[in-house]
Structure formats: structure tokens, C-alpha cells
Enzyme design. Structure first.
Site, PDB file in Angstrom:
ATOM      1  N   PRO A 184       6.633  67.660  39.785  1.00 42.81           N
ATOM      2  CA  PRO A 184       5.978  68.104  38.554  1.00 42.81           C
ATOM      3  C   PRO A 184       6.976  68.485  37.453  1.00 42.81           C
ATOM      4  CG  PRO A 184       6.004  69.885  40.149  1.00 42.81           C
ATOM      5  CD  PRO A 184       6.584  68.674  40.842  1.00 42.81           C
ATOM      6  N   CYS A 185       6.472  68.528  36.221  1.00 39.99           N
ATOM      7  CA  CYS A 185       7.237  69.042  35.085  1.00 39.99           C
ATOM      8  C   CYS A 185       7.256  70.559  35.187  1.00 39.99           C
ATOM      9  CB  CYS A 185       6.578  68.634  33.762  1.00 39.99           C
ATOM     10  SG  CYS A 185       6.671  66.867  33.416  1.00 39.99           S
ATOM     11  N   PRO A 186       8.305  71.242  34.833  1.00 43.67           N
ATOM     12  CA  PRO A 186       9.567  70.720  34.298  1.00 43.67           C
ATOM     13  C   PRO A 186      10.625  70.496  35.368  1.00 43.67           C
ATOM     14  CG  PRO A 186       9.555  73.085  34.032  1.00 43.67           C
ATOM     15  CD  PRO A 186       8.241  72.708  34.711  1.00 43.67           C
ATOM     16  N   ILE A 187      10.243  70.578  36.654  1.00 46.33           N
ATOM     17  CA  ILE A 187      11.212  70.413  37.741  1.00 46.33           C
ATOM     18  C   ILE A 187      11.899  69.048  37.664  1.00 46.33           C
ATOM     19  CG2 ILE A 187      11.547  70.411  40.257  1.00 46.33           C
ATOM     20  CD1 ILE A 187      10.803  73.165  39.031  1.00 46.33           C
ATOM     21  N   ASN A 188      11.148  67.996  37.315  1.00 47.93           N
ATOM     22  CA  ASN A 188      11.747  66.662  37.250  1.00 47.93           C
ATOM     23  C   ASN A 188      12.824  66.588  36.166  1.00 47.93           C
ATOM     24  OD1 ASN A 188       9.864  66.707  35.153  1.00 47.93           O
ATOM     25  ND2 ASN A 188       8.501  65.264  36.148  1.00 47.93           N
TER      26      ASN A 188
END
Length: 83
Positions: free
Chosen positions: A19-23
Site C-alpha cells: 500500500p501507499c505510502p509504503i511502496n
């Protein structure tokens, strides 16, 4: 025929399902570990990831060289600045 200006990626990062913002954070960390001028291929899901990550990387000073729509995901080529 492939674009001769684009070279083979130096590394690949599969962030499908992330998921964003992990990516974005994982992409940025990986780029920081690479040599200046290196090319990273990142696989992203459709929707928010492909809408947000390339823009965030550009704002952080990285160059998006290509965005390719593949079956069920997107592949982006990101270049770490040479300096």
C-alpha cells in the site's frame, strides 16, 4: 523494438500488493542503496500506487524514464540521479 535510450535495469523491486505510502518509501530506500545513475524497475499495482508513486519520486528528484502498462500491474523505470 525496444528504445535504445533505455538500458536494462540494474535492479528490480516487486511492490505489488504494497500500500501507499509504503511502496514509495521502499522504492526510495532501494534507490538510495544503488549507485548514482543506476536504473531501477519497480512493479506497482493499478490505482493509487501508479497514480502517486511516480509523482512522489519525481518530486524527490528521481527521473521516471518509462511507465509500462502490463497485465494487472505497471512497471516503471526510475533513474537515480548521477550526482
Amino acid at each position: 523494438m525496444s528504445n535504445p535510450a533505455l538500458s536494462t535495469p540494474d535492479a528490480q523491486l516487486d511492490l505489488r500488493g504494497t500500500p501507499c505510502p509504503i511502496n514509495f518509501v521502499r522504492t526510495k530506500l532501494r534507490l538510495e542503496q544503488m549507485a548514482p545513475g543506476s536504473l531501477l524497475e519497480v512493479w506497482l499495482d493499478p490505482g493509487e500506487p501508479i497514480e502517486q508513486v511516480p509523482d512522489s519520486l519525481t518530486m524527490a528528484g528521481y527521473r521516471i524514464e518509462q511507465i509500462e502498462d502490463r497485465t494487472g500491474f505497471f512497471a516503471i523505470l526510475v533513474r537515480r540521479p548521477a550526482s
